[in-house]
Motif scaffolding. Structure first.
Motif, short mmCIF file in Angstrom:
data_model
loop_
_atom_site.label_atom_id
_atom_site.label_comp_id
_atom_site.label_asym_id
_atom_site.label_seq_id
_atom_site.Cartn_x
_atom_site.Cartn_y
_atom_site.Cartn_z
N LEU A 174 0.83 -1.20 0.00
CA LEU A 174 0.00 0.00 0.00
C LEU A 174 0.87 1.26 0.00
N ALA A 175 1.95 1.25 0.77
CA ALA A 175 2.85 2.41 0.82
C ALA A 175 3.56 2.62 -0.52
N VAL A 176 3.98 1.53 -1.17
CA VAL A 176 4.64 1.64 -2.48
C VAL A 176 3.64 2.16 -3.51
N THR A 177 2.42 1.66 -3.49
CA THR A 177 1.39 2.13 -4.42
C THR A 177 1.09 3.60 -4.20
N GLU A 178 0.97 4.01 -2.96
CA GLU A 178 0.69 5.42 -2.64
C GLU A 178 1.84 6.32 -3.09
N ARG A 179 3.06 5.86 -2.88
CA ARG A 179 4.22 6.66 -3.31
C ARG A 179 4.26 6.79 -4.83
N PHE A 180 3.97 5.69 -5.54
CA PHE A 180 3.93 5.75 -7.00
C PHE A 180 2.83 6.69 -7.47
N LEU A 181 1.67 6.60 -6.84
CA LEU A 181 0.55 7.46 -7.22
C LEU A 181 0.90 8.93 -7.02
N ARG A 182 1.58 9.25 -5.92
CA ARG A 182 1.95 10.65 -5.66
C ARG A 182 2.95 11.17 -6.68
N ARG A 183 3.77 10.29 -7.25
CA ARG A 183 4.77 10.73 -8.24
C ARG A 183 4.20 10.79 -9.65
N ALA A 184 3.32 9.86 -10.00
CA ALA A 184 2.86 9.75 -11.38
C ALA A 184 1.55 10.47 -11.66
N ALA A 185 0.72 10.69 -10.66
CA ALA A 185 -0.60 11.25 -10.89
C ALA A 185 -0.56 12.77 -11.00
N ARG A 186 -1.60 13.29 -11.63
CA ARG A 186 -1.78 14.74 -11.73
C ARG A 186 -2.63 15.23 -10.57
N ARG A 187 -2.31 16.42 -10.10
CA ARG A 187 -3.11 17.03 -9.05
C ARG A 187 -4.11 17.98 -9.70
N VAL A 188 -5.39 17.81 -9.35
CA VAL A 188 -6.45 18.66 -9.88
C VAL A 188 -7.33 19.12 -8.73
N GLU A 189 -8.05 20.20 -8.97
CA GLU A 189 -9.02 20.72 -8.00
C GLU A 189 -10.40 20.18 -8.37
N GLY A 190 -11.15 19.79 -7.36
CA GLY A 190 -12.50 19.30 -7.58
C GLY A 190 -13.45 19.86 -6.55
N THR A 191 -14.74 19.67 -6.81
CA THR A 191 -15.79 20.14 -5.91
C THR A 191 -16.62 18.95 -5.47
N VAL A 192 -16.86 18.86 -4.17
CA VAL A 192 -17.69 17.79 -3.64
C VAL A 192 -19.14 18.11 -3.97
N GLY A 222 -5.30 9.85 -18.08
CA GLY A 222 -6.04 8.93 -18.94
C GLY A 222 -6.86 7.89 -18.20
N ALA A 223 -6.90 7.94 -16.88
CA ALA A 223 -7.66 6.97 -16.11
C ALA A 223 -8.43 7.70 -15.00
N PRO A 224 -9.59 8.27 -15.33
CA PRO A 224 -10.33 9.05 -14.33
C PRO A 224 -10.89 8.20 -13.19
N ASP A 225 -10.95 6.88 -13.34
CA ASP A 225 -11.45 6.03 -12.26
C ASP A 225 -10.45 5.85 -11.14
N THR A 226 -9.23 6.33 -11.33
CA THR A 226 -8.20 6.20 -10.29
C THR A 226 -8.15 7.40 -9.37
N VAL A 227 -9.17 8.19 -9.33
CA VAL A 227 -9.18 9.42 -8.53
C VAL A 227 -9.18 9.10 -7.04
N VAL A 228 -8.34 9.81 -6.30
CA VAL A 228 -8.29 9.72 -4.84
C VAL A 228 -8.07 11.12 -4.29
#
Length: 147
Positions: free
Chosen positions: A25-43, A97-103
């Motif tokens: 889980l920590a390796v996945t989270e670290r990879f996600l933080r490096r490879a993913a884009r940061r965007v602003e969203g509204t709840v 390219g993968a909007p289902d991976t949003v966290v």
């Protein structure tokens, strides 16, 4: 060897499993933080789901991608979902390219995973140390008889 030796297997194997799972889980989270884009969203709301044996609430977030495409997805975050009100602006991590991976962009998941890794290490190292100390205390008495 008595049955009490088998009791040492429980924290040993549990610690190995915990540190392995939380390490992934920590390796996945670290990879996600490096490879993913940061965007602003509204709840825009909340959706309830049934995970395992308990009900969970997930915030539904709407955001616009860099290409101008608008997405709305339920974010799989149950830790802070009850504190997020509708209309609140949040930071998200999305794989390109993968909007289902949003966290939600929160360092809490990585810190929790690292805590789990260290807890698992303490469990299996503690069990192994207890077994080795017990073996070391038994060796001199058995060596006197057979040596």
């Amino acid at each position: 060897m008595s049955a009490y030796w088998l009791l040492a297997l429980i924290p040993f194997l549990g610690g190995l499993a915990l540190s392995g799972q939380q390490g992934m889980l920590a390796v996945t989270e670290r990879f996600l933080r490096r490879a993913a884009r940061r965007v602003e969203g509204t709840v825009t709301g909340h959706v309830a789901s049934r995970e395992a044996t308990y009900a969970a609430v997930h915030p539904v977030v709407r955001w616009t991608d860099d290409d101008g495409v608008e997405y709305e997805r339920a974010v799989p975050d149950t830790v802070s979902a009850h504190r997020i009100q509708e209309g609140l602006r949040v930071r998200l991590l999305v794989m390109p390219g993968a909007p289902d991976t949003v966290v939600l962009d929160s360092p809490h998941r990585y810190k929790t995973a690292m805590f789990g890794v260290w807890l698992g290490v303490v469990l299996w190292v503690g069990a192994l140390t207890a077994v080795l100390v017990r073996i070391a205390t038994l060796l001199p008495s058995s060596c006197d008889r057979y040596c």
